[in-house]
Scaffold this active site. Sequence first.
Site, PDB file in Angstrom:
ATOM      1  N   LYS A  13       0.864  -1.179   0.000  1.00 50.06           N
ATOM      2  CA  LYS A  13       0.000   0.000   0.000  1.00 50.06           C
ATOM      3  C   LYS A  13       0.904   1.233   0.000  1.00 50.06           C
ATOM      4  O   LYS A  13       2.044   1.128   0.396  1.00 50.06           O
ATOM      5  CB  LYS A  13      -0.883   0.024   1.259  1.00 50.06           C
ATOM      6  N   HIS A  40      -6.766 -13.648  -6.873  1.00 45.57           N
ATOM      7  CA  HIS A  40      -7.553 -12.710  -6.082  1.00 45.57           C
ATOM      8  C   HIS A  40      -9.005 -12.770  -6.543  1.00 45.57           C
ATOM      9  O   HIS A  40      -9.272 -12.965  -7.719  1.00 45.57           O
ATOM     10  CB  HIS A  40      -7.002 -11.287  -6.229  1.00 45.57           C
TER      11      HIS A  40
END
Length: 455
Positions: free
Chosen positions: A166, A285
Site C-alpha cells: 500500500k 484474487h
Amino acid sequence: SVGFKAGVKDYKLTYYTPDYETKDTDILAAFRVTPQPGVPPEEAGAEVAAESSTGTWTTVWTDGLTSLDRYKGRCYHIEPVAGEENQYIAYVAYPLDLFEEGSVTNMFTSIVGNVFGFKALRALRLEDLRIPTAYTKTFQGPPHGIQVERDKLNKYGRPLLGCTIKPKLGLSAKNYGRAVYECLRGGLDFTKDDENVNSQPFMRWRDRFLFCAEAIYKAQAETGEIKGHYLNATAGTCEEMIKRAVFARELGVPIIMHDYLTGGFTANTSLAHYCRDNGLLLHIHRAMHAVIDRQKNHGMHFRVLAKALRLSGGDHIHAGTVVGKLEGEREITLGFVDLLRDDFIEKDRSRGIYFTQDWVSLPGVLPVASGGIHVWHMPALTEIFGDDSVLQFGGGTLGHPWGNAPGAVANRVALEACVQARNEGRDLAREGNEIIREASKWSPEFAAACEVWKE
C-alpha cells in the site's frame, strides 16, 4: 393423434422427478429457490432444472429429434429452508453430456447462465455443486498445488506470510520495489500487488516487474530464504496477460497473480495452464466476488466460486479471515477452506457443504486470509487455518510505527511464536494473548506492533 400437442406447458410434468436415482456421473446442484407468491415449489424447482438444461417455454417439434430423457436436468428433491418463509432448497441433477470437458465457462453458462432472471422466481441462489470425478478428470486444476509449492519455496510446518503493498495506487515502480524489499527482508515470504494494480500511467507493468524482481533477489541473498512477490498479470486482453506472464518467467520469479472473476474463467484457465508448463505459482484474487455472493437469497455462494477456481486453476485464493466475525461464519468459511485444500470432503450441512466431494487427486489450493488482520489475531489465525494457508497483513505490516521491515519482523516473530506454542501443545484459542505477550519481550519490533494494535 398425429404430431405433438402445441402450447405452453407445466415444467413439473417433465422436470420434477422425485424418484430419480442420481448417477455418479451427474453434476448435482443445490439451489435456494424463493418462488413468487402462488408458484408451487415443485414447479419452481422444475423450472430451474429445465431452463438450465434442455427446456424452453413451449413445446417445440425438434424435441422429437432428441432423447429428452437422456439430456434433461431433473429436480429430484425439494426441502423447505428452516426458519425462512417460502424458501426451498431444490436439488437438480444434470447429465454429464450437457457440459464441455475442461470448461468452467461452459459449466457456469449452462447452470447459472439464464435461469436467474426467471419471472416465476423471486430470487435464486446456487448454494453448492457436486462435481463428479468423471468431469473433474477433464481439468488440470491448480498449476502446482500445496505440496509442490512448499517444495519450491522450501518452507514447511507453518503458514506462509504475505503483505499487500500500500498505498495501492500512486507509487512509482522504484518506490514500490523498495517497499517490497523491506517487507521481504524483514521476514515475510511474499508481498502482493493489489488487485487493481495492472499497468497504469504512474507505474507501467514492466517497470514494476523489474524492480520487484530486483527486490526479491536482494532479499533472498540477504535472508537465505526463498521470496516471492505476486506480480499481477491481469490485463485487458488474454494475449497481454500471457505476455506479462512470459516476462515474469524470464525474470525467474516464482509466482504471479490473476484476478479470476474480473479476468474471467477462460483467461484464468489459460493462465493456469501456462503457469504449470513454465513452473510459475499462481496467486488468485477474488475481486468482484461480493457482487455475486453477498446476497443471502440470490446469486451464488462463494464455495461454488472456490470449487470453480480449483477446477480452473490457482495455487492461492483469498478466502476471508473469520477473525472477529460471527461464530457461524467460521464454520461455513472452514467448510469451503477444506473444499479448497482437501482431497475428499464429506457432506456436512452445518458447514454449508451440501454434497460429498471427491477431488480425485486434483491438487489443492492454499486459502489466503487477508483484510484487517494484525499481530493480535495471529494465534486465532494459526489455530483456525492451520499450516496450509497464507496469512496476509497489509496495513498490519506497513502500518508499523517504525516502518515496513520492522512490521514484517513483528509478523514473523508472532507467527513463529504461535507455531512453537502450538507444537508444544498449548491451546492457542485460550492462551493466545498470553503467548503474544510473552514473545513480545524478546522482540522490540513485535512489542511496538502489539502496542499499536492492542484491542
